[in-house]
Design a protein around this motif. Structure first.
Motif, PDB file in Angstrom:
ATOM      1  N   LEU A   1       0.648  -0.978  -0.233  1.00  0.00           N
ATOM      2  CA  LEU A   1       0.046  -0.032  -0.084  1.00  0.00           C
ATOM      3  C   LEU A   1       0.993   1.267   0.343  1.00  0.00           C
ATOM      4  O   LEU A   1       0.005   2.039  -0.402  1.00  0.00           O
ATOM      5  CB  LEU A   1      -1.282   0.074   1.231  1.00  0.00           C
ATOM      6  CG  LEU A   1      -2.077  -0.457   1.261  1.00  0.00           C
ATOM      7  CD1 LEU A   1      -2.306  -1.122   2.184  1.00  0.00           C
ATOM      8  CD2 LEU A   1      -2.961  -0.869  -0.497  1.00  0.00           C
ATOM      9  N   THR A   2       1.915   1.032   0.245  1.00  0.00           N
ATOM     10  CA  THR A   2       2.777   2.661   0.595  1.00  0.00           C
ATOM     11  C   THR A   2       2.720   2.925  -0.477  1.00  0.00           C
ATOM     12  O   THR A   2       2.594   4.771  -1.162  1.00  0.00           O
ATOM     13  CB  THR A   2       4.300   1.958   1.167  1.00  0.00           C
ATOM     14  OG1 THR A   2       3.958   2.223   2.586  1.00  0.00           O
ATOM     15  CG2 THR A   2       4.930   3.516   1.551  1.00  0.00           C
ATOM     16  N   PRO A   3       3.263   2.665  -1.935  1.00  0.00           N
ATOM     17  CA  PRO A   3       3.470   3.160  -3.100  1.00  0.00           C
ATOM     18  C   PRO A   3       2.034   4.139  -3.744  1.00  0.00           C
ATOM     19  O   PRO A   3       1.711   4.432  -4.198  1.00  0.00           O
ATOM     20  CB  PRO A   3       4.402   2.477  -3.702  1.00  0.00           C
ATOM     21  CG  PRO A   3       4.162   1.072  -3.402  1.00  0.00           C
ATOM     22  CD  PRO A   3       3.825   1.108  -1.360  1.00  0.00           C
ATOM     23  N   THR A   4       0.746   4.045  -3.700  1.00  0.00           N
ATOM     24  CA  THR A   4      -0.431   4.365  -3.258  1.00  0.00           C
ATOM     25  C   THR A   4      -1.031   5.382  -2.723  1.00  0.00           C
ATOM     26  O   THR A   4      -1.748   5.718  -3.412  1.00  0.00           O
ATOM     27  CB  THR A   4      -1.210   3.085  -3.086  1.00  0.00           C
ATOM     28  OG1 THR A   4      -1.531   3.438  -1.830  1.00  0.00           O
ATOM     29  CG2 THR A   4      -0.999   1.691  -4.026  1.00  0.00           C
ATOM     30  N   GLY A   5      -0.512   5.757  -1.600  1.00  0.00           N
ATOM     31  CA  GLY A   5      -0.278   7.081  -1.548  1.00  0.00           C
ATOM     32  C   GLY A   5      -2.164   6.707  -0.053  1.00  0.00           C
ATOM     33  O   GLY A   5      -2.248   7.424   0.237  1.00  0.00           O
ATOM     34  N   LEU A   6      -2.512   5.309  -0.283  1.00  0.00           N
ATOM     35  CA  LEU A   6      -3.465   5.343   0.619  1.00  0.00           C
ATOM     36  C   LEU A   6      -3.648   5.238   1.672  1.00  0.00           C
ATOM     37  O   LEU A   6      -4.241   5.093   2.799  1.00  0.00           O
ATOM     38  CB  LEU A   6      -4.267   3.526  -0.644  1.00  0.00           C
ATOM     39  CG  LEU A   6      -4.701   4.103  -1.244  1.00  0.00           C
ATOM     40  CD1 LEU A   6      -5.710   2.356  -1.909  1.00  0.00           C
ATOM     41  CD2 LEU A   6      -5.579   5.317  -1.909  1.00  0.00           C
ATOM     42  N   LEU A   7      -2.313   5.016   2.096  1.00  0.00           N
ATOM     43  CA  LEU A   7      -2.207   4.891   3.938  1.00  0.00           C
ATOM     44  C   LEU A   7      -1.937   6.097   4.707  1.00  0.00           C
ATOM     45  O   LEU A   7      -1.473   6.897   3.300  1.00  0.00           O
ATOM     46  CB  LEU A   7      -0.495   4.095   4.053  1.00  0.00           C
ATOM     47  CG  LEU A   7      -0.815   2.986   3.723  1.00  0.00           C
ATOM     48  CD1 LEU A   7       1.242   2.055   4.107  1.00  0.00           C
ATOM     49  CD2 LEU A   7      -1.781   1.940   4.354  1.00  0.00           C
ATOM     50  N   PRO A   8      -2.488   6.377   5.654  1.00  0.00           N
ATOM     51  CA  PRO A   8      -2.621   7.494   6.631  1.00  0.00           C
ATOM     52  C   PRO A   8      -1.315   8.132   6.749  1.00  0.00           C
ATOM     53  O   PRO A   8      -0.030   7.066   6.955  1.00  0.00           O
ATOM     54  CB  PRO A   8      -3.921   7.330   7.385  1.00  0.00           C
ATOM     55  CG  PRO A   8      -3.197   6.365   8.113  1.00  0.00           C
ATOM     56  CD  PRO A   8      -3.408   4.976   6.227  1.00  0.00           C
ATOM     57  N   ASP A   9      -0.804   8.952   7.325  1.00  0.00           N
ATOM     58  CA  ASP A   9       0.716   9.484   7.679  1.00  0.00           C
ATOM     59  C   ASP A   9       0.742   7.872   9.236  1.00  0.00           C
ATOM     60  O   ASP A   9      -0.106   8.362   9.843  1.00  0.00           O
ATOM     61  CB  ASP A   9       0.660  10.377   8.466  1.00  0.00           C
ATOM     62  CG  ASP A   9      -0.091  11.754   7.299  1.00  0.00           C
ATOM     63  OD1 ASP A   9       1.432  11.090   6.324  1.00  0.00           O
ATOM     64  OD2 ASP A   9       0.339  12.794   7.712  1.00  0.00           O
TER      65      ASP A   9
END
Length: 157
Positions: free
Chosen positions: A144-152
């Motif tokens: 998920l990290t490269p998708t930008g979907l994870l919150p800070d």
């Protein structure tokens, strides 16, 4: 890296199908824990976001956060409002804009939200050892990290 090819695609055992099944099971467990409160898993997610993120106080923001269309969100908010858990308030500065607020009943229920979520997710992940759980968490974050979907990362644990 390519893990699948079209000639030998394991449909029922593809990672996509397995993730969908895990998500369905998670929602079933949430529904079980929420039944005494007359709240569904989908409604729970709205209430959870309302409690945890002040920036998600409009129907449009919730639609983006939950990937729901505005019609589905309107129906969900209608149900939550009918249950007395939240209310819509017109913005004084711009009457076209609506803000969502938890009612007193919604605030009281929100005190139980994290406990309910923890219980359901503990049920879901019960078959995993602590090491397996950490590895699953690491792998999902890696996907998920490269998708930008994870919150800070702040407050992630």
């Amino acid at each position: 890296m390519q893990h699948y090819d079209r000639d030998n695609f394991p449909l029922r055992y593809s990672i996509g199908h397995l993730l969908a099944l895990v998500n369905q099971q998670k929602d079933r467990l949430l529904d079980k824990y929420l039944a005494p409160h007359d709240v569904t898993a989908a409604q729970f997610k709205v209430l959870l976001l309302q409690q945890k993120d002040a920036a998600l106080d409009t129907p449009a923001a919730l639609c983006r956060a939950l990937s729901l269309d505005s019609g589905a969100m309107t129906r969900m908010l209608d149900r939550l409002e009918n249950k007395g858990l939240l209310t819509r308030v017109r913005c004084d500065a711009d009457r076209r804009q609506v803000r969502l607020l938890l009612t007193e009943q919604g605030k009281a229920f929100s005190q139980q939200i994290m406990s309910i979520a923890a219980d359901a997710l503990n049920d879901l992940t019960q078959p995993l050892t602590r090491e397996e759980f950490k590895e699953l968490d690491r792998l999902l974050r890696k996907i998920l990290t490269p998708t930008g979907l994870l919150p800070d990362a702040q407050g992630a644990h």
